[in-house]
Design a protein around this motif. Structure first.
Motif, PDB file in Angstrom:
ATOM      1  N   GLY A 160       0.812  -1.206   0.000  1.00  0.00           N
ATOM      2  CA  GLY A 160       0.000   0.000   0.000  1.00  0.00           C
ATOM      3  C   GLY A 160       0.844   1.254   0.000  1.00  0.00           C
ATOM      4  O   GLY A 160       0.369   2.316  -0.335  1.00  0.00           O
ATOM      5  N   THR A 161       2.106   1.138   0.407  1.00  0.00           N
ATOM      6  CA  THR A 161       2.971   2.316   0.406  1.00  0.00           C
ATOM      7  C   THR A 161       4.152   2.075  -0.511  1.00  0.00           C
ATOM      8  O   THR A 161       4.444   0.943  -0.873  1.00  0.00           O
ATOM      9  CB  THR A 161       3.510   2.595   1.811  1.00  0.00           C
ATOM     10  OG1 THR A 161       4.134   1.402   2.277  1.00  0.00           O
ATOM     11  CG2 THR A 161       2.406   2.990   2.762  1.00  0.00           C
ATOM     12  N   LEU A 177       5.821   6.948   0.556  1.00  0.00           N
ATOM     13  CA  LEU A 177       4.685   7.567  -0.118  1.00  0.00           C
ATOM     14  C   LEU A 177       3.422   6.761   0.163  1.00  0.00           C
ATOM     15  O   LEU A 177       3.373   5.572  -0.126  1.00  0.00           O
ATOM     16  CB  LEU A 177       4.918   7.596  -1.629  1.00  0.00           C
ATOM     17  CG  LEU A 177       6.123   8.371  -2.138  1.00  0.00           C
ATOM     18  CD1 LEU A 177       6.312   8.123  -3.617  1.00  0.00           C
ATOM     19  CD2 LEU A 177       5.925   9.858  -1.888  1.00  0.00           C
ATOM     20  N   PRO A 178       2.388   7.402   0.737  1.00  0.00           N
ATOM     21  CA  PRO A 178       1.136   6.672   0.938  1.00  0.00           C
ATOM     22  C   PRO A 178       0.367   6.638  -0.373  1.00  0.00           C
ATOM     23  O   PRO A 178       0.108   7.680  -0.970  1.00  0.00           O
ATOM     24  CB  PRO A 178       0.398   7.515   1.975  1.00  0.00           C
ATOM     25  CG  PRO A 178       0.954   8.891   1.802  1.00  0.00           C
ATOM     26  CD  PRO A 178       2.329   8.785   1.224  1.00  0.00           C
ATOM     27  N   ILE A 179       0.039   5.451  -0.855  1.00  0.00           N
ATOM     28  CA  ILE A 179      -0.707   5.357  -2.113  1.00  0.00           C
ATOM     29  C   ILE A 179      -2.035   4.651  -1.882  1.00  0.00           C
ATOM     30  O   ILE A 179      -3.092   5.227  -2.066  1.00  0.00           O
ATOM     31  CB  ILE A 179       0.126   4.644  -3.192  1.00  0.00           C
ATOM     32  CG1 ILE A 179       1.331   5.522  -3.551  1.00  0.00           C
ATOM     33  CG2 ILE A 179      -0.716   4.402  -4.439  1.00  0.00           C
ATOM     34  CD1 ILE A 179       2.296   4.917  -4.489  1.00  0.00           C
ATOM     35  N   LEU A 180      -1.972   3.402  -1.445  1.00  0.00           N
ATOM     36  CA  LEU A 180      -3.212   2.698  -1.135  1.00  0.00           C
ATOM     37  C   LEU A 180      -3.425   2.594   0.369  1.00  0.00           C
ATOM     38  O   LEU A 180      -4.425   2.065   0.831  1.00  0.00           O
ATOM     39  CB  LEU A 180      -3.203   1.301  -1.754  1.00  0.00           C
ATOM     40  CG  LEU A 180      -3.306   1.245  -3.265  1.00  0.00           C
ATOM     41  CD1 LEU A 180      -3.221  -0.173  -3.753  1.00  0.00           C
ATOM     42  CD2 LEU A 180      -4.603   1.877  -3.734  1.00  0.00           C
ATOM     43  N   SER A 182      -2.761   4.789   4.108  1.00  0.00           N
ATOM     44  CA  SER A 182      -2.346   6.065   4.683  1.00  0.00           C
ATOM     45  C   SER A 182      -1.195   5.864   5.666  1.00  0.00           C
ATOM     46  O   SER A 182      -1.118   4.834   6.338  1.00  0.00           O
ATOM     47  CB  SER A 182      -3.530   6.700   5.393  1.00  0.00           C
ATOM     48  OG  SER A 182      -3.086   7.815   6.135  1.00  0.00           O
ATOM     49  N   THR A 183      -0.299   6.849   5.750  1.00  0.00           N
ATOM     50  CA  THR A 183       0.784   6.748   6.716  1.00  0.00           C
ATOM     51  C   THR A 183       0.414   7.397   8.042  1.00  0.00           C
ATOM     52  O   THR A 183       1.093   7.210   9.033  1.00  0.00           O
ATOM     53  CB  THR A 183       2.073   7.397   6.179  1.00  0.00           C
ATOM     54  OG1 THR A 183       1.726   8.626   5.558  1.00  0.00           O
ATOM     55  CG2 THR A 183       2.766   6.491   5.198  1.00  0.00           C
ATOM     56  N   ASP A 190      -4.837   2.632  13.914  1.00  0.00           N
ATOM     57  CA  ASP A 190      -4.937   2.047  12.583  1.00  0.00           C
ATOM     58  C   ASP A 190      -4.706   3.137  11.544  1.00  0.00           C
ATOM     59  O   ASP A 190      -4.949   4.315  11.808  1.00  0.00           O
ATOM     60  CB  ASP A 190      -6.342   1.458  12.361  1.00  0.00           C
ATOM     61  CG  ASP A 190      -6.618   0.326  13.333  1.00  0.00           C
ATOM     62  OD1 ASP A 190      -5.656  -0.409  13.637  1.00  0.00           O
ATOM     63  OD2 ASP A 190      -7.768   0.197  13.791  1.00  0.00           O
ATOM     64  N   PRO A 191      -4.240   2.760  10.351  1.00  0.00           N
ATOM     65  CA  PRO A 191      -4.111   3.774   9.300  1.00  0.00           C
ATOM     66  C   PRO A 191      -5.486   4.282   8.880  1.00  0.00           C
ATOM     67  O   PRO A 191      -6.496   3.585   9.001  1.00  0.00           O
ATOM     68  CB  PRO A 191      -3.428   3.016   8.159  1.00  0.00           C
ATOM     69  CG  PRO A 191      -3.612   1.573   8.463  1.00  0.00           C
ATOM     70  CD  PRO A 191      -3.719   1.458   9.936  1.00  0.00           C
TER      71      PRO A 191
END
Lengths: 251, 195, 71
Positions: A160-161, A177-180, A182-183, A190-191
């Motif tokens: 996901g990142t 990089l957060p893509i799918l 979240s950071t 939890d994200p």
């Protein structure tokens, strides 16, 4: 004369990148492609080291091609390749320890990589030094982009990142990089959002991604072939029609 | 007694949980390339088994009693590949001279074993992770049995694929990889079997 | 063991193994195949006259040939 030579140089460089891509078209070197593509960076690092081994072994083999007796070619190639793999292993251990530990045994397995041995036998053993160098570069780049793409797909969908700068850590902290996924975390730890599919990180995901990539490549090749055939047929029919027209006119 | 139990557990874990082909990715080329004949898959598996065991037996003492005491452990890969390649040639020579029927079934696969990652992979893992002799043997045995089982199962599955209408682009290697993915998922079920 | 001895030992090991490999390789290649197995070879170069039906290269080639014949 000069033009023909230049054309040959260009062909030996470009062939490996797309038209005869070692992974996607010739379907060689599957083991590292499946094993080290968990993340973009390890895949890219593997591609770099692979390119180094391929280029240097190609150059040495083509330098030695007139000295090596025909009968013992394969043993000589194996020794040359194994020497370069040992050199690469030591260099990686010294300068890229993170990459060295994440590649593990697959760095040593470059010795038995079908592509390296295959290029030595099929190309470098018969061609000049410069062409072999270009061939090594072309095939190396072709393999690198193919496995990097695989690594990119598997990392984005699986984790996901996208992490950049962890393996090649010359520039300080890695960039995530957060893509799918979240950071930033919410109150429960939890994200905020998480759409990653962990199967892509598993061995099964590696097989699926590579299988689909090969299928897409095959579909493109098939389509190209079909278009060419249709063009040929159209040209033939046009020629036929013209011939009948000419014949009719003569009457 | 305890030693025997741990030996057997190690074999099982190298064979099923950490399967060579499906989770460690060694020997994919021969796995995909051997096609859908169950008989030839079995011969290939047997040949690989034999070479892996021989290579483990030769390379273990060579690494721990010669290379390490001499302070040249970095030569391992070079030494291993030479040992494996010589072994393959010697075994091939032996078969060629003594048994034509065996040569007929194994002959074409012998040159391929040198470049089969499984052999070098096992030997290299043994020395990289400093396994003791018994665990090394278990690694060799488990890996080769795992290879044999998976390659035969895979050939059976691909035999069944023959009659089906597969999209043109997926024919050949792509569908084989998808089948392998399904097998890998099935083998994931073995995870956690040996604590 | 000092460095020079290790260096010499390394060279000796590699050379011995290389000689074993080369000799066995040459003997293997020079030994004629038993009767009935002369055509058993694998690899794109040798695929023209190979008749191992289980091999994928064989199948792909024959599929294409059949298609071309049909057309």
């Amino acid at each position: 004369m000069n033009n023909i030579k230049r054309g040959q140089h260009k062909a030996s460089f470009l062939n490996g990148i797309l038209k005869e891509n070692p992974l996607l078209v010739q379907i060689l070197g599957l083991c590292p492609a499946l094993a080290v593509t968990k993340s973009l960076e390890t895949a890219f690092g593997m591609g770099l080291l692979f390119t180094f081994v391929l280029v240097s072994s190609n150059v040495i083999v083509s330098l030695l091609r007139k000295l090596i007796p025909e009968e013992i070619r394969t043993p000589c190639y194996i020794v040359v390749i194994a020497t370069f793999v040992t050199i690469v292993k030591m260099l990686a251990e010294a300068f890229l320890p993170e990459l060295y530990s994440s590649l593990g045994v697959f760095l040593s397995l470059l010795v038995v990589n079908c592509i390296v041995l295959g290029r030595s036998e099929a190309f470098a053993g018969q061609n000049g030094v410069f062409d072999s160098f270009l061939d090594g570069c072309g095939n190396g780049i072709g393999y690198t982009w193919a496995i990097s793409l695989m690594g990119l797909i598997r990392e984005i969908f699986g984790k996901g990142t996208l992490t950049i700068g962890k393996v090649f850590n010359f520039f300080g902290d890695p960039l995530v990089l957060p893509i799918l996924k979240s950071t930033t975390l919410d109150a429960n730890g939890d994200p905020l959002y998480d759409f990653s599919i962990s199967i892509f990180q598993n061995p099964a995901g590696a097989f699926i991604v590579l299988g689909l990539m090969l299928a897409v490549m095959a579909a493109i090749t098939n389509h190209k072939k079909a278009v060419e055939k249709a063009k040929e047929r159209a040209a033939k029919e046009a020629a036929k029609a013209e011939a009948t027209l000419v014949a009719g006119g003569a009457k | 007694m305890e030693m025997i139990v741990s030996f057997i557990l190690a074999i099982v874990s190298y064979m099923l949980i950490d399967n060579v082909v499906l989770s460690r990715f060694y020997g994919i080329c021969s796995f995909i390339g051997v096609g859908n004949k169950v008989k030839s898959a079995f011969s290939m598996g047997l040949a690989v088994t034999f070479v892996i065991m021989m290579a483990t037996l030769v390379c273990y003492p060579l690494y721990f009693y010669v290379l390490v005491p001499a302070g040249i452990p970095f030569l391992d890969t070079l030494v291993y590949i030479l040992v494996i390649a010589s072994l393959v040639q010697i075994v091939g020579l032996f078969i060629k001279k003594t048994s034509p029927s065996l040569y007929k079934t194994l002959g074409i696969y012998l040159p391929l074993i040198t470049t089969n990652c499984a052999v070098l992979g096992v030997v290299q893992t043994n020395s990289d992770s400093q396994l003791d002799f018994l665990t090394s043997l278990a690694n060799g045995l488990g890996t080769s049995i795992g290879f044999l089982v998976v390659i035969v199962l895979f050939a059976c599955m691909r035999e069944r694929l023959n009659g089906y209408n597969i999209p043109k682009a997926m024919k050949g290697v792509p569908i084989a990889l998808i089948v392998a993915a399904l097998m890998a998922m099935a083998f994931m079920g073995f995870g956690g079997m040996v604590g | 063991m000092d460095q020079r001895q290790a260096f010499i030992l390394a060279i000796v090991i590699i050379v011995v193994l290389l000689i074993v490999f080369v000799v066995s390789f040459v003997i293997y290649m020079r030994t004629p195949a038993p009767k009935g197995c002369e055509k058993l070879k694998i690899g794109p170069k040798n695929c023209e006259d190979c008749d191992v039906e289980g091999c994928m290269i064989y199948k792909e080639r024959h599929k294409e040939e059949k298609k071309e014949e049909k057309e």
